[in-house]
Structure formats: structure tokens, C-alpha cells
Design a protein around this motif. Structure first.
Motif, PDB file in Angstrom:
ATOM      1  N   VAL A  49       0.815  -1.215   0.000  1.00  0.00           N
ATOM      2  CA  VAL A  49       0.000   0.000   0.000  1.00  0.00           C
ATOM      3  C   VAL A  49       0.848   1.265   0.000  1.00  0.00           C
ATOM      4  O   VAL A  49       0.607   2.180  -0.789  1.00  0.00           O
ATOM      5  CB  VAL A  49      -0.970  -0.003   1.204  1.00  0.00           C
ATOM      6  N   GLU A  50       1.831   1.349   0.877  1.00  0.00           N
ATOM      7  CA  GLU A  50       2.632   2.578   0.989  1.00  0.00           C
ATOM      8  C   GLU A  50       3.443   2.860  -0.263  1.00  0.00           C
ATOM      9  O   GLU A  50       3.535   4.000  -0.710  1.00  0.00           O
ATOM     10  CB  GLU A  50       3.553   2.491   2.202  1.00  0.00           C
ATOM     11  N   ALA A  51       4.040   1.821  -0.840  1.00  0.00           N
ATOM     12  CA  ALA A  51       4.877   2.007  -2.028  1.00  0.00           C
ATOM     13  C   ALA A  51       4.060   1.934  -3.320  1.00  0.00           C
ATOM     14  O   ALA A  51       4.558   2.297  -4.385  1.00  0.00           O
ATOM     15  CB  ALA A  51       5.986   0.955  -2.068  1.00  0.00           C
ATOM     16  N   ASP A  52       2.814   1.450  -3.224  1.00  0.00           N
ATOM     17  CA  ASP A  52       1.932   1.286  -4.379  1.00  0.00           C
ATOM     18  C   ASP A  52       2.586   0.464  -5.487  1.00  0.00           C
ATOM     19  O   ASP A  52       2.627   0.869  -6.651  1.00  0.00           O
ATOM     20  CB  ASP A  52       1.465   2.645  -4.909  1.00  0.00           C
ATOM     21  N   VAL A  53       3.123  -0.694  -5.095  1.00  0.00           N
ATOM     22  CA  VAL A  53       3.729  -1.627  -6.050  1.00  0.00           C
ATOM     23  C   VAL A  53       3.181  -3.031  -5.786  1.00  0.00           C
ATOM     24  O   VAL A  53       2.809  -3.354  -4.653  1.00  0.00           O
ATOM     25  CB  VAL A  53       5.272  -1.658  -5.942  1.00  0.00           C
ATOM     26  N   PRO A  54       3.109  -3.872  -6.825  1.00  0.00           N
ATOM     27  CA  PRO A  54       2.647  -5.239  -6.610  1.00  0.00           C
ATOM     28  C   PRO A  54       3.673  -6.049  -5.824  1.00  0.00           C
ATOM     29  O   PRO A  54       4.881  -5.849  -5.951  1.00  0.00           O
ATOM     30  CB  PRO A  54       2.478  -5.800  -8.021  1.00  0.00           C
ATOM     31  N   VAL A  55       3.151  -6.955  -5.006  1.00  0.00           N
ATOM     32  CA  VAL A  55       3.972  -7.918  -4.280  1.00  0.00           C
ATOM     33  C   VAL A  55       3.470  -9.304  -4.683  1.00  0.00           C
ATOM     34  O   VAL A  55       2.267  -9.564  -4.660  1.00  0.00           O
ATOM     35  CB  VAL A  55       3.848  -7.736  -2.751  1.00  0.00           C
ATOM     36  N   TYR A  56       4.393 -10.156  -5.081  1.00  0.00           N
ATOM     37  CA  TYR A  56       4.053 -11.484  -5.570  1.00  0.00           C
ATOM     38  C   TYR A  56       4.446 -12.527  -4.538  1.00  0.00           C
ATOM     39  O   TYR A  56       5.601 -12.573  -4.117  1.00  0.00           O
ATOM     40  CB  TYR A  56       4.785 -11.757  -6.890  1.00  0.00           C
ATOM     41  N   LEU A  57       3.474 -13.360  -4.116  1.00  0.00           N
ATOM     42  CA  LEU A  57       3.806 -14.505  -3.273  1.00  0.00           C
ATOM     43  C   LEU A  57       4.160 -15.638  -4.212  1.00  0.00           C
ATOM     44  O   LEU A  57       3.356 -16.038  -5.060  1.00  0.00           O
ATOM     45  CB  LEU A  57       2.628 -14.892  -2.389  1.00  0.00           C
ATOM     46  N   GLY A  67       7.441 -13.558  -0.398  1.00  0.00           N
ATOM     47  CA  GLY A  67       6.956 -12.346  -1.021  1.00  0.00           C
ATOM     48  C   GLY A  67       8.071 -11.695  -1.825  1.00  0.00           C
ATOM     49  O   GLY A  67       9.180 -11.518  -1.318  1.00  0.00           O
ATOM     50  N   CYS A  68       7.789 -11.369  -3.088  1.00  0.00           N
ATOM     51  CA  CYS A  68       8.816 -10.824  -3.972  1.00  0.00           C
ATOM     52  C   CYS A  68       8.286  -9.590  -4.699  1.00  0.00           C
ATOM     53  O   CYS A  68       7.093  -9.487  -4.979  1.00  0.00           O
ATOM     54  CB  CYS A  68       9.184 -11.860  -5.040  1.00  0.00           C
ATOM     55  N   LEU A  69       9.196  -8.709  -5.027  1.00  0.00           N
ATOM     56  CA  LEU A  69       8.878  -7.580  -5.906  1.00  0.00           C
ATOM     57  C   LEU A  69       9.197  -7.981  -7.338  1.00  0.00           C
ATOM     58  O   LEU A  69       9.957  -8.932  -7.577  1.00  0.00           O
ATOM     59  CB  LEU A  69       9.702  -6.358  -5.500  1.00  0.00           C
ATOM     60  N   ALA A  70       8.664  -7.249  -8.304  1.00  0.00           N
ATOM     61  CA  ALA A  70       8.904  -7.562  -9.715  1.00  0.00           C
ATOM     62  C   ALA A  70      10.385  -7.603 -10.042  1.00  0.00           C
ATOM     63  O   ALA A  70      10.841  -8.453 -10.819  1.00  0.00           O
ATOM     64  CB  ALA A  70       8.189  -6.553 -10.602  1.00  0.00           C
TER      65      ALA A  70
END
Length: 76
Positions: A49-57, A67-70
Motif C-alpha cells: 500500500v505505501e509504495a503502491d507496487v505489486p507484491v508477488y507470493l 513475497g517478492c517484488l517484480a
């Protein structure tokens, strides 16, 4: 790579070594979780929410879900 997105069920591999950032319940901060090149599958897509980026499990097998970022992932 900005704009890169992954979908549920998509095969991915770790683009980098992934270490615990202090949020994985089964590891200590800084402990290696996944080595670059490890294959996994996206099992859920959320949003930081704070960074407004997707997080992938990503399920990397052996009951290891991380949990990973793109930027942490490459498409399979």
C-alpha cells in the motif's frame, strides 16, 4: 524493469538471491531464502500500500513461499 507484471499461476525464477527482510516467519533477518535461478510459481498477487507496487507470493517448493517484488523475478 519498470512495468513488469506477473500473474497467478505464472512460472518465474528468482533474478537475484533473496534474503529475509525480517518479514518471513520461518527465517531470521538477512538469512538467505532463495538463490538466483530458483524456479517457482506465483500463487498470489497483492499490493504494498505505501509504495503502491505489486507484491508477488511465490511458491518455490518445499513449503517455501516468499513475497517478492517484480525486480526480484524473471518470467519463465
Amino acid at each position: 524493469m519498470p512495468g513488469r507484471e506477473f500473474e497467478w499461476g505464472q512460472g518465474v525464477k528468482a533474478a537475484i538471491d533473496i534474503a529475509d527482510d525480517g518479514t518471513h516467519p520461518a527465517a531470521k533477518p538477512g538469512e538467505p531464502l532463495v538463490r538466483a535461478g530458483a524456479y517457482g510459481e506465483v500463487v498470489r498477487v497483492g499490493r504494498h500500500v505505501e509504495a503502491d507496487v505489486p507484491v508477488y507470493l511465490v511458491d518455490f517448493g518445499g513449503a517455501l513461499v516468499v513475497g517478492c517484488l517484480a525486480a526480484d523475478l524473471d518470467g519463465d
